[in-house]
Design a protein around this motif. Structure first.
Motif, PDB file in Angstrom:
ATOM      1  N   ALA A 152       1.201  -1.099  -0.185  1.00  0.00           N
ATOM      2  CA  ALA A 152      -0.533   0.299   0.166  1.00  0.00           C
ATOM      3  C   ALA A 152       0.719   1.611   0.103  1.00  0.00           C
ATOM      4  O   ALA A 152       0.576   2.646   0.689  1.00  0.00           O
ATOM      5  N   LEU A 153       2.091   1.511  -0.386  1.00  0.00           N
ATOM      6  CA  LEU A 153       2.760   2.465   0.273  1.00  0.00           C
ATOM      7  C   LEU A 153       2.878   3.346  -1.334  1.00  0.00           C
ATOM      8  O   LEU A 153       2.908   2.599  -2.464  1.00  0.00           O
ATOM      9  N   PRO A 154       2.059   4.244  -1.237  1.00  0.00           N
ATOM     10  CA  PRO A 154       1.888   5.691  -2.064  1.00  0.00           C
ATOM     11  C   PRO A 154       3.702   5.501  -3.311  1.00  0.00           C
ATOM     12  O   PRO A 154       4.253   5.647  -2.920  1.00  0.00           O
ATOM     13  N   ILE A 155       3.651   5.855  -5.107  1.00  0.00           N
ATOM     14  CA  ILE A 155       3.827   6.030  -5.232  1.00  0.00           C
ATOM     15  C   ILE A 155       3.785   7.617  -5.928  1.00  0.00           C
ATOM     16  O   ILE A 155       2.484   7.512  -6.964  1.00  0.00           O
ATOM     17  N   GLY A 156       4.554   8.461  -6.421  1.00  0.00           N
ATOM     18  CA  GLY A 156       4.134   9.547  -6.884  1.00  0.00           C
ATOM     19  C   GLY A 156       5.991   9.913  -7.571  1.00  0.00           C
ATOM     20  O   GLY A 156       6.790   9.597  -7.087  1.00  0.00           O
ATOM     21  N   HIS A 157       5.668  11.396  -7.362  1.00  0.00           N
ATOM     22  CA  HIS A 157       7.321  12.253  -8.366  1.00  0.00           C
ATOM     23  C   HIS A 157       7.726  12.327  -7.362  1.00  0.00           C
ATOM     24  O   HIS A 157       7.220  13.067  -6.247  1.00  0.00           O
ATOM     25  N   MET A 158       8.719  12.683  -7.286  1.00  0.00           N
ATOM     26  CA  MET A 158      10.408  13.185  -6.551  1.00  0.00           C
ATOM     27  C   MET A 158       9.813  14.454  -5.924  1.00  0.00           C
ATOM     28  O   MET A 158       9.089  15.075  -7.053  1.00  0.00           O
ATOM     29  N   ARG A 159      10.036  14.354  -4.604  1.00  0.00           N
ATOM     30  CA  ARG A 159      10.160  16.003  -4.457  1.00  0.00           C
ATOM     31  C   ARG A 159      11.659  16.404  -4.724  1.00  0.00           C
ATOM     32  O   ARG A 159      12.338  16.437  -4.385  1.00  0.00           O
ATOM     33  N   ASP A 160      11.819  17.986  -4.880  1.00  0.00           N
ATOM     34  CA  ASP A 160      13.187  18.699  -4.369  1.00  0.00           C
ATOM     35  C   ASP A 160      13.867  18.307  -3.227  1.00  0.00           C
ATOM     36  O   ASP A 160      15.817  17.894  -3.318  1.00  0.00           O
ATOM     37  N   GLY A 161      13.745  18.040  -2.128  1.00  0.00           N
ATOM     38  CA  GLY A 161      14.282  18.188  -0.487  1.00  0.00           C
ATOM     39  C   GLY A 161      14.156  15.679  -0.541  1.00  0.00           C
ATOM     40  O   GLY A 161      14.674  15.769  -0.341  1.00  0.00           O
ATOM     41  N   ASP A 162      13.918  15.440  -2.051  1.00  0.00           N
ATOM     42  CA  ASP A 162      13.820  13.988  -2.394  1.00  0.00           C
ATOM     43  C   ASP A 162      15.847  13.673  -2.219  1.00  0.00           C
ATOM     44  O   ASP A 162      16.217  12.418  -2.458  1.00  0.00           O
ATOM     45  N   VAL A 163      16.511  14.351  -2.686  1.00  0.00           N
ATOM     46  CA  VAL A 163      17.394  14.412  -3.642  1.00  0.00           C
ATOM     47  C   VAL A 163      17.575  13.212  -3.244  1.00  0.00           C
ATOM     48  O   VAL A 163      18.887  12.338  -3.644  1.00  0.00           O
ATOM     49  N   GLU A 164      18.586  13.768  -1.801  1.00  0.00           N
ATOM     50  CA  GLU A 164      19.937  13.083  -0.962  1.00  0.00           C
ATOM     51  C   GLU A 164      19.811  11.750  -0.710  1.00  0.00           C
ATOM     52  O   GLU A 164      20.271  10.598  -0.793  1.00  0.00           O
ATOM     53  N   ALA A 165      18.227  11.542  -0.511  1.00  0.00           N
ATOM     54  CA  ALA A 165      17.662  10.203   0.233  1.00  0.00           C
ATOM     55  C   ALA A 165      17.191   9.904  -1.154  1.00  0.00           C
ATOM     56  O   ALA A 165      17.789   8.196  -1.096  1.00  0.00           O
ATOM     57  N   LEU A 166      17.471   9.806  -2.583  1.00  0.00           N
ATOM     58  CA  LEU A 166      17.433   8.949  -3.729  1.00  0.00           C
ATOM     59  C   LEU A 166      18.931   8.138  -3.416  1.00  0.00           C
ATOM     60  O   LEU A 166      18.798   7.063  -3.833  1.00  0.00           O
ATOM     61  N   VAL A 167      20.019   9.434  -3.713  1.00  0.00           N
ATOM     62  CA  VAL A 167      21.248   9.066  -3.454  1.00  0.00           C
ATOM     63  C   VAL A 167      21.608   7.971  -2.781  1.00  0.00           C
ATOM     64  O   VAL A 167      22.236   6.866  -2.728  1.00  0.00           O
ATOM     65  N   SER A 168      20.749   8.621  -1.571  1.00  0.00           N
ATOM     66  CA  SER A 168      20.972   6.969  -0.908  1.00  0.00           C
ATOM     67  C   SER A 168      20.857   5.925  -0.609  1.00  0.00           C
ATOM     68  O   SER A 168      21.364   4.855  -0.914  1.00  0.00           O
ATOM     69  N   LEU A 169      19.568   5.884  -1.461  1.00  0.00           N
ATOM     70  CA  LEU A 169      19.065   4.327  -1.970  1.00  0.00           C
ATOM     71  C   LEU A 169      19.262   3.931  -3.139  1.00  0.00           C
ATOM     72  O   LEU A 169      19.711   2.989  -3.044  1.00  0.00           O
ATOM     73  N   TRP A 170      19.797   4.515  -4.114  1.00  0.00           N
ATOM     74  CA  TRP A 170      20.611   3.774  -5.011  1.00  0.00           C
ATOM     75  C   TRP A 170      22.079   3.369  -4.852  1.00  0.00           C
ATOM     76  O   TRP A 170      22.725   2.605  -5.421  1.00  0.00           O
ATOM     77  N   GLU A 171      22.345   4.394  -3.389  1.00  0.00           N
ATOM     78  CA  GLU A 171      24.198   3.547  -2.997  1.00  0.00           C
ATOM     79  C   GLU A 171      23.549   2.289  -2.294  1.00  0.00           C
ATOM     80  O   GLU A 171      24.592   1.034  -2.707  1.00  0.00           O
ATOM     81  N   ARG A 172      22.481   2.371  -1.447  1.00  0.00           N
ATOM     82  CA  ARG A 172      22.706   0.552  -0.906  1.00  0.00           C
ATOM     83  C   ARG A 172      22.102  -0.189  -1.738  1.00  0.00           C
ATOM     84  O   ARG A 172      22.450  -1.208  -1.273  1.00  0.00           O
ATOM     85  N   ALA A 173      21.376   0.679  -3.157  1.00  0.00           N
ATOM     86  CA  ALA A 173      20.778  -0.687  -3.994  1.00  0.00           C
ATOM     87  C   ALA A 173      21.697  -0.565  -4.970  1.00  0.00           C
ATOM     88  O   ALA A 173      21.655  -2.000  -6.105  1.00  0.00           O
ATOM     89  N   GLY A 174      23.122  -0.794  -4.985  1.00  0.00           N
ATOM     90  CA  GLY A 174      24.273  -0.855  -5.697  1.00  0.00           C
ATOM     91  C   GLY A 174      24.500  -0.045  -7.067  1.00  0.00           C
ATOM     92  O   GLY A 174      24.574  -0.285  -7.782  1.00  0.00           O
ATOM     93  N   LEU A 175      23.475   1.034  -7.168  1.00  0.00           N
ATOM     94  CA  LEU A 175      23.180   1.280  -8.578  1.00  0.00           C
ATOM     95  C   LEU A 175      23.976   2.885  -8.923  1.00  0.00           C
ATOM     96  O   LEU A 175      24.421   3.108  -9.995  1.00  0.00           O
TER      97      LEU A 175
END
Ligand SMILES: CC(C)(COP(=O)(O)OP(=O)(O)OC[C@H]1O[C@@H](n2cnc3c(N)ncnc32)[C@H](O)[C@@H]1OP(=O)(O)O)[C@@H](O)C(=O)NCCC(=O)NCCS
Length: 154
Positions: free
Chosen positions: A15-38
């Motif tokens: 049930a987790l919502p999926i939507g467009h990223m926000r301006d403040g999400d950049v560092e969280a996104l980079v961290s996710l990509w690091e954890r996912a090995g991307l």
């Protein structure tokens, strides 16, 4: 079985919502990509994010958990002919619950809404797990040779 045990077994991501990223999400996104090995040394993820968000033909969709943290992502766009996805990632703590498939479907919907007839993506041949994910999600492996050329001098 008590309620606690039932909750522990229930998928946490359906049930987790999926939507467009926000301006403040950049560092969280980079961290996710690091954890996912991307993250690759030759790609600047912040520049990739800025470029994907610059125009109307591409975007980055994210899944958020109950605490509003970014736990999944997919970059999607089209070039006027085909659609492409990149940076499909699920937080390693939340894999195998269907979130990757939901993110891919959301990207497919985004492209279909724009009349794009076909989606393409690149996977390294040795990445058997991701190949299994895409095969299980209805994608077909087509043998092709990829030609590339760097335009940024790197
Ligand atoms: C690939 C990725 C996005 C999949 O996300 P996910 O949420 O675990 O995927 P789902 O739960 O939706 O999986 C759907 C189906 O794909 C297949 N699958 C998923 N991960 C798999 C794996 N590691 N090995 C084999 N099959 C897999 C299964 O059939 C699965 O269904 P099941 O769990 O009922 O057996 C996630 O593993 C990830 O972030 N990987 C690291 C980043 C990456 O390599 N991204 C791809 C870039 S091209």
């Amino acid at each position: 079985m008590d309620d606690t045990a039932t909750q522990a077994r229930a998928p946490q991501t359906h049930a987790l919502p999926i939507g467009h990223m926000r301006d403040g999400d950049v560092e969280a996104l980079v961290s996710l990509w690091e954890r996912a090995g991307l993250i690759r040394p030759w790609n600047d993820p912040r520049a990739d994010i800025a470029l994907a968000r610059r125009g109307p033909h591409s975007t980055i969709l994210v899944a958020r958990d109950a605490a509003d943290a970014v736990v999944g992502s997919v970059m999607v766009g089209h070039d006027g002919h085909r659609g492409w996805i990149y940076y499909l990632a699920v937080d390693p703590a939340l894999t195998r619950q269907g979130l990757g498939r939901r993110l891919a479907h959301t990207a497919e919907d985004w492209l279909q809404a724009r009349g794009v007839p076909k989606l393409m993506l690149l996977v390294r041949p040795e990445n058997e797990q991701v190949r299994a994910f895409y095969a299980a999600s209805g994608y077909i492996e087509e043998p092709r040779i990829i030609f590339t050329k760097r335009l940024d001098g790197k």
